[in-house]
Design an enzyme around this catalytic site. Structure first.
Site, PDB file in Angstrom:
ATOM      1  N   HIS A  66       0.843  -1.208   0.000  1.00 52.69           N
ATOM      2  CA  HIS A  66       0.000   0.000   0.000  1.00 52.69           C
ATOM      3  C   HIS A  66       0.874   1.252   0.000  1.00 52.69           C
ATOM      4  CE1 HIS A  66      -2.758  -2.925   2.143  1.00 52.69           C
ATOM      5  NE2 HIS A  66      -3.534  -2.505   1.173  1.00 52.69           N
TER       6      HIS A  66
ATOM      7  N   GLN B 148     -18.256  -6.897  -0.286  1.00 53.53           N
ATOM      8  CA  GLN B 148     -17.412  -7.707  -1.178  1.00 53.53           C
ATOM      9  C   GLN B 148     -16.961  -9.013  -0.532  1.00 53.53           C
ATOM     10  OE1 GLN B 148     -14.318  -4.484  -1.377  1.00 53.53           O
ATOM     11  NE2 GLN B 148     -12.901  -6.196  -1.492  1.00 53.53           N
TER      12      GLN B 148
ATOM     13  N   GLN C 221      -9.174  -7.840 -10.144  1.00 55.56           N
ATOM     14  CA  GLN C 221      -9.862  -6.633  -9.645  1.00 55.56           C
ATOM     15  C   GLN C 221      -9.453  -5.416 -10.486  1.00 55.56           C
ATOM     16  OE1 GLN C 221     -10.378  -5.462  -5.363  1.00 55.56           O
ATOM     17  NE2 GLN C 221      -8.542  -4.289  -5.735  1.00 55.56           N
TER      18      GLN C 221
HETATM   19  O1  PAF Z   1      -8.144  -4.212  -2.952  1.00 55.44           O
HETATM   20  C1  PAF Z   1      -8.766  -3.826  -1.956  1.00 55.44           C
HETATM   21  O2  PAF Z   1      -8.212  -3.579  -0.904  1.00 55.44           O
HETATM   22  C2  PAF Z   1     -10.291  -3.665  -2.057  1.00 55.44           C
HETATM   23  O3  PAF Z   1     -10.852  -4.635  -2.859  1.00 55.44           O
HETATM   24  C3  PAF Z   1     -10.710  -2.251  -2.511  1.00 55.44           C
HETATM   25  C4  PAF Z   1     -10.252  -1.947  -3.916  1.00 55.44           C
HETATM   26  C5  PAF Z   1     -10.172  -1.220  -1.557  1.00 55.44           C
HETATM   27  C6  PAF Z   1     -12.243  -2.148  -2.497  1.00 55.44           C
HETATM   28  O4  PAF Z   1     -12.758  -2.395  -1.229  1.00 55.44           O
END
Ligand code: PAF
Length: 284
Positions: free
Chosen positions: A37, A61, A156
């Site tokens: 991150h 999710q 994603q």
């Molecule tokens: O990758 C993640 O941490 C999550 O899927 C996201 C993109 C923040 C959406 O909740």
């Protein structure tokens, strides 16, 4: 760095940035932040006037309630890290602030042009609907010029790119640029993940074999077919005590359909290391 917990405050700050013609970068996260991150936030800070980071463990999710309950959370440590990295705003809403009760329980419908029919989409029904639900909401609220996502969650990233450029949201997010950032790995090769926090030291040693085998498979790809390499990776990982492959698929990097050969191919894997579900990928 300012911490914001309501949509109203967020909208005010975004509006102030827009009034001053400042470029806005957004890094959506679910917290439990790690060096992966940090690389997204650093890049965002360097490419935009103002950086917003969201920390929100998005309930819609998760198709597995236990996974949601066990997802690591440490907002104060996250806030410290983000502040040191130079982020300007941390948006950390509650689920009730993000969603009405109806939204929380209703299925968000979105057409993914088949991108959700494979791999994670098959294993976690509804997962990508939840991701798109929250990410599109964040895009509406923050109206970023650029948004940053890690390539570890490759499917994603493909779906978010499609969401922004495809017909469903066509033009909605202006010139928003989706920036994919490379996987960050430990020295051992293990892909960084918030879920690694749930691994014991010995499980971590075991998990290192996933990336080792993926990297080795690049050599196998020089002489073997896609089907052979795919099977060999599955067999090699399953041969490690404590690891169990859920799927390994070698697909085209854009369509995510099975790759005919290794040009423009990516191998995506999900492996259980004890109870912890880990994902990784490798481009050939
Ligand atoms: O990758 C993640 O941490 C999550 O899927 C996201 C993109 C923040 C959406 O909740």
């Amino acid at each position: 760095m300012q911490i914001i917990t309501t949509k109203q405050e967020l909208l005010q700050h975004v509006e102030a940035c827009k009034q001053q013609n400042k470029t806005i970068g957004l890094v959506p996260t679910m917290g439990a932040l790690h060096a992966g991150h940090a690389s997204l936030v650093r890049r965002c800070v360097s490419e935009n006037d103002v950086t917003f980071v969201s920390v929100f463990v998005n309930p819609t999710q998760f198709n597995n309630k236990e996974d949601l309950a066990k997802y690591p959370r440490n907002i104060w440590r996250d806030a410290d890290l983000l502040s040191n990295l130079g982020a300007h705003f941390l948006f950390a809403p509650t689920p009730e602030e993000m969603y009405t009760a109806e939204e929380m329980n209703s299925t968000f419908e979105f057409g993914f042009n088949g991108l959700d029919q494979v791999m994670e989409g098959k294993m976690r029904p509804g997962h990508f609907n939840g991701v798109v639900q929250v990410v599109s909401r964040l895009f509406y609220l923050v109206r970023p010029d650029r948004a940053y996502f890690g390539e570890k969650d490759y499917q994603q990233l493909a779906i978010i790119r499609y969401m922004v450029s495809g017909s469903a949201f066509a033009g909605t997010f202006g010139d928003l640029q989706i920036v994919g950032c490379p996987i960050v790995r430990e020295e051992s090769g293990l892909a960084l993940s918030s879920r690694n926090e749930r691994l014991s030291e010995s499980e971590k040693q075991t998990a290192v074999n996933i990336s080792r085998i993926l990297f080795e498979s690049r050599e196998w790809a020089k002489t073997q077919s896609v089907a052979e390499v795919q099977q060999r990776v599955v067999d090699a990982i399953n041969a490690v005590e404590g690891l169990e492959v859920e799927y390994y698929e070698i697909v085209d990097q854009s369509t995510l359909l099975p790759a005919a050969d290794f040009s423009h191919a990516i191998g995506c894997v999900t492996v259980y290391c004890g109870p912890v579900r880990l994902i990784d990928n490798i481009k050939y």
